[in-house]
Scaffold this active site. Structure first.
Site, short mmCIF file in Angstrom:
data_model
loop_
_atom_site.label_atom_id
_atom_site.label_comp_id
_atom_site.label_asym_id
_atom_site.label_seq_id
_atom_site.Cartn_x
_atom_site.Cartn_y
_atom_site.Cartn_z
N HIS A 4 -8.89 4.08 3.38
CA HIS A 4 -9.17 4.84 4.59
C HIS A 4 -10.67 4.96 4.88
O HIS A 4 -11.07 5.22 6.01
CB HIS A 4 -8.59 6.25 4.49
CG HIS A 4 -7.10 6.31 4.69
ND1 HIS A 4 -6.22 5.68 3.86
CD2 HIS A 4 -6.35 6.92 5.65
CE1 HIS A 4 -4.99 5.92 4.29
NE2 HIS A 4 -5.04 6.66 5.36
N CYS A 28 -11.32 3.61 -1.31
CA CYS A 28 -10.03 4.01 -0.73
C CYS A 28 -9.94 3.29 0.61
O CYS A 28 -10.94 3.20 1.33
CB CYS A 28 -9.97 5.52 -0.54
SG CYS A 28 -8.54 6.07 0.43
N CYS A 49 -3.79 -0.77 -2.14
CA CYS A 49 -4.03 0.65 -2.40
C CYS A 49 -4.95 0.81 -3.61
O CYS A 49 -4.65 0.30 -4.69
CB CYS A 49 -2.69 1.32 -2.65
SG CYS A 49 -2.78 3.04 -3.16
N ASP A 101 0.86 -1.18 0.00
CA ASP A 101 0.00 0.00 0.00
C ASP A 101 0.89 1.23 0.00
O ASP A 101 2.07 1.14 0.37
CB ASP A 101 -0.89 -0.02 1.26
CG ASP A 101 -1.83 1.17 1.31
OD1 ASP A 101 -2.61 1.34 0.35
OD2 ASP A 101 -1.76 1.96 2.26
N SER A 102 0.33 2.37 -0.38
CA SER A 102 1.09 3.63 -0.32
C SER A 102 1.50 3.97 1.11
O SER A 102 2.44 4.72 1.32
CB SER A 102 0.24 4.76 -0.89
OG SER A 102 -0.98 4.84 -0.18
N GLU A 119 -6.57 9.90 9.11
CA GLU A 119 -5.20 9.75 9.65
C GLU A 119 -5.03 10.53 10.95
O GLU A 119 -4.25 10.15 11.81
CB GLU A 119 -4.17 10.24 8.62
CG GLU A 119 -4.14 9.39 7.38
CD GLU A 119 -2.78 8.75 7.10
OE1 GLU A 119 -1.76 9.25 7.59
OE2 GLU A 119 -2.76 7.75 6.36
#
Lengths: 271, 271
Positions: free
Chosen positions: B187, B185, B73, B10-11, B152
Site C-alpha cells: 500500500h 508494504c 504481500c 496477496d492478502s 484504502e
C-alpha cells in the site's frame, strides 16, 4: 435461576467493550467470548461472508451450552442477526436493535446520527431498526473507517491525529441539528471524548454495546434466566488468532486485565 | 518460450501495485491474481495463521498451471515464503528479498529504514535479508499501521491527516542519517509523495513491489521462461470476497481499470 454462561462473539476484540458493560451490570454471570481475530475485520466485507463467519462464531459458542448469545459486533448484528437467530436454539441479542431503540427514545423526534463501519452503514440496519421502533426522526449516517485502526493502535484519543480525523468525519453533522449520535461500532466508545468534544455537550451519545448489556439484563430477568448466586462470574476467551495481541489490546476495551485466552484451531469453527 | 501465466497472490488488493510493475515490464505475459479479501489484512496476524492462509492462496493459484508464483504481500513474503517454496512445484518470488537486495545495493553502507506492517516488522525479515546480502548497514524499522487504512480509504496523500500521520511515524528517522527507505508494504507506494516530502530529496526510496517485478523479469529471462509472443497479456483476478470493492479500490493500485474479477467460494481455497 440459570447458571449457564452468557456467550458473546465479535469479529475481534472490540466486543470486549460490550463485555465490560455486561460484567458491570451482571457481575455474577459467567461469560464465554469468541473473537474471530484470524478474519477480523468484518466491517469491509460482504453480507455473504459476514453471515458465514457469524454463523461459524455462533456455532462454536454453542459447545459451551450458553443460555443466550450476544452478537457484540455491530457489523455482524447489522448483516447476520436473522441468520444467527434462525440457527440458534437459545435467544440471540445483537447490538443494533438496542442501540436503535435507545436512540429513538432519546431523540424526541430530533435528528439521529449513526457512526459505523462501511458494512454497517451500507446495510441500513440502524435506520430500519429506528423506523421499526415507530420513530420517524431523520437519520443521518456516517461511515468512519479510520476509527477502528486509530483505536487499535492505542493512540491518545485527545491527540492531534485522532482529533482531526473525528472533526473531519463529523463535519457534516455541524450543519444539522443533531440530537443523538449512536456509537455503532464496538471500538467507538474509546473515542467518546473527542466525539463529544466535536459535537458539543447538548448532543446525547448512545453506546450500542451498553444498551445491549441492558437488554440482556432485562431479558434474563424476565425469563427467570439470571444466575442469582452471590459470587464473581468467570470469563473465558477464545480467539482464532493472536491471543497475545488480544490480551494486550483487549484489556483497554475491557478496562480490566484479560485472563484465560485460548487459541482455537480452524477445524473447530470453520464449517 | 513459456506461455503459462504468472500467478500473483496477496492478502487483498494491495498486490495490484506489484502487478502494475509486472504489466509495465512484461506487458505480453498473462497474469492470474488471487486476493484473499475475505481474510484481509494479514499484517496484524500471527505467523501460523499467515502461513496457513498463504499456502491456501498459493495452492488455489496452482490450478491455473502458472510458470511462477509471486507472493505480492510483504507480510506473507516475510512470514511464509519458505513454506510456499517448499510446497510449490514452480519458482516462487516474494517481495522482501528483492526489496532488501535493492536497499543493500543503494545504501552504500548508510542507514536503511524499513516501513511495514506490525507482522512484517516483528518478523525481522528485512534486516535478516539485508544481512544475508552481505550488507552490514544499520537497519532501522518502523511499523506504520495507519498507512493501509489511510490508503484504502482513498484519501488525498497530500491532505493534512495523511501528512501528519506520515510525519509522526517518520519522526524518529530525522535524527538518523537515513540513506534508503524501503516501502515494505504494497500500500505504501501510494504514499510515496508525502513520505518523500517528510524525508527530503536525498533519501532514496525502494519500492519492494517494483524490485520484485524486476526479479521476475530477470528470472524468467534467465530460464527461457518469457512469453515471447507479440501480444497484450490478459489479466484475471479472483477474490475471496467483495469483487465490487476490489474493482473500485484496486484500480487505484493498478492505475488501470480492473476487468474479469471472480468471487471464489471458500471450498475452493480453504484446505
Amino acid at each position: 435461576m440459570d447458571k449457564r454462561p452468557i456467550a458473546v462473539f465479535d469479529s475481534g476484540l472490540g466486543g470486549l467493550s460490550v463485555v465490560r458493560h455486561l460484567r458491570e451490570s451482571l457481575p455474577n454471570e459467567d461469560i464465554v467470548y469468541f473473537g474471530d481475530t484470524a478474519r477480523v475485520p468484518y466491517g469491509t466485507k460482504t453480507r455473504t461472508t459476514v453471515v458465514k463467519f457469524a454463523l461459524e462464531d455462533a456455532h462454536y459458542l454453542l459447545r459451551f451450552e450458553p443460555k443466550l448469545i450476544v452478537v457484540a459486533c455491530n457489523t455482524a448484528s447489522a448483516l447476520a442477526i436473522d441468520e444467527v437467530r434462525r440457527e440458534s436454539p437459545v435467544p440471540v441479542v445483537g447490538v443494533v436493535e438496542p442501540g436503535a431503540l435507545a436512540a429513538a427514545e432519546r431523540a424526541g423526534g430530533g435528528t439521529i446520527a449513526i457512526l459505523g463501519t462501511e458494512a454497517t452503514i451500507n446495510s441500513q440496519a440502524y435506520p430500519k431498526a429506528i423506523a421499526a421502533a415507530g420513530c420517524d426522526a431523520p437519520v443521518f449516517q456516517i461511515a468512519c473507517p479510520l476509527f477502528v485502526p486509530l483505536v487499535e493502535e492505542g493512540r491518545d484519543p485527545n491527540g492531534p491525529i485522532v482529533r482531526m480525523t473525528v472533526d473531519e468525519y463529523l463535519a457534516p453533522l455541524r450543519q444539522r441539528d443533531v440530537h443523538v449520535v449512536v456509537l455503532g461500532c464496538t471500538h467507538y466508545p474509546l473515542l467518546r471524548e473527542p466525539i463529544a468534544a466535536a459535537l458539543g455537550t447538548r448532543v446525547k451519545i448512545v453506546d450500542s454495546g451498553c444498551e445491549a448489556a441492558r437488554t440482556v439484563h432485562s431479558q434474563l430477568e424476565r425469563n427467570g434466566g439470571l444466575c442469582r448466586e452471590s459470587r464473581i462470574g468467570t470469563m473465558h476467551s477464545y480467539v482464532s488468532d493472536n491471543p497475545a495481541r488480544f490480551r494486550a489490546v483487549g484489556s483497554r476495551f475491557l478496562e480490566h486485565p484479560i485472563e484465560h485466552v485460548e487459541l482455537v484451531d480452524p477445524e473447530h469453527y470453520i464449517r
